[in-house]
Design a protein around this motif. Structure first.
Motif, PDB file in Angstrom:
ATOM      1  N   UNK A 130      79.221 -23.630 -16.412  1.00  0.00           N
ATOM      2  CA  UNK A 130      80.506 -22.481 -16.240  1.00  0.00           C
ATOM      3  C   UNK A 130      80.587 -22.204 -17.671  1.00  0.00           C
ATOM      4  N   UNK A 131      79.587 -21.684 -18.258  1.00  0.00           N
ATOM      5  CA  UNK A 131      79.652 -21.406 -19.573  1.00  0.00           C
ATOM      6  C   UNK A 131      80.906 -20.285 -19.893  1.00  0.00           C
ATOM      7  N   UNK A 132      81.628 -20.406 -20.945  1.00  0.00           N
ATOM      8  CA  UNK A 132      82.718 -19.520 -21.252  1.00  0.00           C
ATOM      9  C   UNK A 132      83.902 -19.789 -20.699  1.00  0.00           C
ATOM     10  N   UNK A 133      84.041 -20.632 -19.691  1.00  0.00           N
ATOM     11  CA  UNK A 133      85.438 -20.921 -19.032  1.00  0.00           C
ATOM     12  C   UNK A 133      86.184 -22.221 -19.814  1.00  0.00           C
ATOM     13  N   UNK A 134      85.330 -23.136 -20.434  1.00  0.00           N
ATOM     14  CA  UNK A 134      85.977 -24.396 -20.878  1.00  0.00           C
ATOM     15  C   UNK A 134      86.198 -24.325 -22.377  1.00  0.00           C
ATOM     16  N   UNK A 135      87.214 -24.636 -22.930  1.00  0.00           N
ATOM     17  CA  UNK A 135      87.683 -24.441 -24.173  1.00  0.00           C
ATOM     18  C   UNK A 135      86.778 -25.828 -24.907  1.00  0.00           C
ATOM     19  N   UNK A 202      79.694 -25.048 -26.082  1.00  0.00           N
ATOM     20  CA  UNK A 202      81.102 -25.251 -26.074  1.00  0.00           C
ATOM     21  C   UNK A 202      81.463 -26.836 -26.942  1.00  0.00           C
ATOM     22  N   UNK A 203      82.642 -26.567 -27.596  1.00  0.00           N
ATOM     23  CA  UNK A 203      82.841 -27.803 -28.411  1.00  0.00           C
ATOM     24  C   UNK A 203      83.033 -28.987 -27.793  1.00  0.00           C
TER      25      UNK A 203
END
Length: 274
Positions: A130-135, A202-203
């Motif tokens: 889910x790229x872009x969904x999780x900080x 994502x970090x």
């Protein structure tokens, strides 16, 4: 005290969740995922959720096929545990995070996933899918290889349709059905965390006890070598549960250090987004 709620998760599946409300203005939403033979009310998890809720909304939950049902302290749903694939766990998280994203209290907040052991691997997999969904993802003593089964267990699953794994704490022989190994084999490329993490954006942080299992420490070392920008924090004296037990007997210095490192990581990500 947390507020408990339930979400339907298809067929006879239920997600049993706890919401630890932020004590001030919430800076993010943290979702805590337990590991293999774990559950949201095991030992340290309520303490961790409460500690992180000082500045964040926190949700902990039981995977629908983790083996824990209405009795939140005992494994009473072993037939569901027998069919608990990674595909099922990712679907559970999709249901939960979709619900939270539509909730006015959580929808605008950055989302962090904190997973312990198997839950750490599942959180990385979810963020990859889910790229872009999780900080950001916090993997506490997390797995990097999703195949947790012995060669004998896999042989029995293929040949007999079922094998068992011992729950050392309860003494239960917990069943594992062939659908689990079929899921692993059919989606081997998708489940290759080390290969996929090479390209992840994502970090993430790996927070690990210095006394955690050797295979888990070796997996973290490999991931850190592949992604040197991903910090690998070692907690001195911490074992797989940072020195805590079930029932919870109180926090330990390694656990409090893991929480402090988690806060620091979240703070750094949020500062970078500002």
């Amino acid at each position: 005290m947390p507020r408990n709620f339930e979400l339907p998760a298809g067929e006879d599946a239920v997600l049993r969740c706890s919401h630890f409300s932020a004590q001030g203005k919430a800076r993010s939403l943290i979702v805590i995922a337990h590991g293999y033979k774990g559950f949201k009310d095991w030992g340290m998890f309520p303490y961790v959720a409460g500690a992180l809720s000082n500045e964040h909304e926190v949700i902990s939950f039981n995977f629908s096929h983790a083996g824990i049902g209405e009795d939140l302290q005992h494994f009473t749903e072993l037939e569901k545990f027998a069919r608990n694939t990674y595909q099922r766990e990712i679907r559970d998280m999709e249901i939960l995070l979709s619900y939270l994203s539509q909730h006015h209290r959580f929808g605008s907040l950055p989302v962090f996933l904190l997973g312990h052991s198997r839950g750490g691997g599942v959180c990385l997999l979810y963020a990859l899918d889910h790229p872009g969904e999780i900080a950001g993802v916090l993997s506490w003593n997390g797995i990097t290889n999703l195949d947790l089964f012995t060669e004998e267990q896999k042989r029995e699953m293929r040949e007999q349709g079922r094998t068992h794994v011992l729950n050392g704490r309860t003494g239960q022989q917990m069943p594992l059905d062939a659908v689990i190994i079929e899921d692993l084999e059919q989606q081997a490329e998708r489940y290759n965390l080390l290969e996929r993490m090479k390209q992840a954006r994502f970090p993430a942080v790996l927070i690990q006890g210095s006394e955690d299992g050797e295979h888990l420490r070796r997996g973290s070392e490999t991931l850190n070598r592949l992604r040197p920008d991903m910090e690998w924090v070692r907690i001195p004296g911490g074992n797989h549960t940072f020195g805590t037990v079930h029932p919870f007997a109180g926090p330990t210095p390694p656990l409090d250090m893991a929480i402090a490192e988690s806060r620091e990581f979240i703070d750094s990500v949020l500062a970078g987004q500002a």
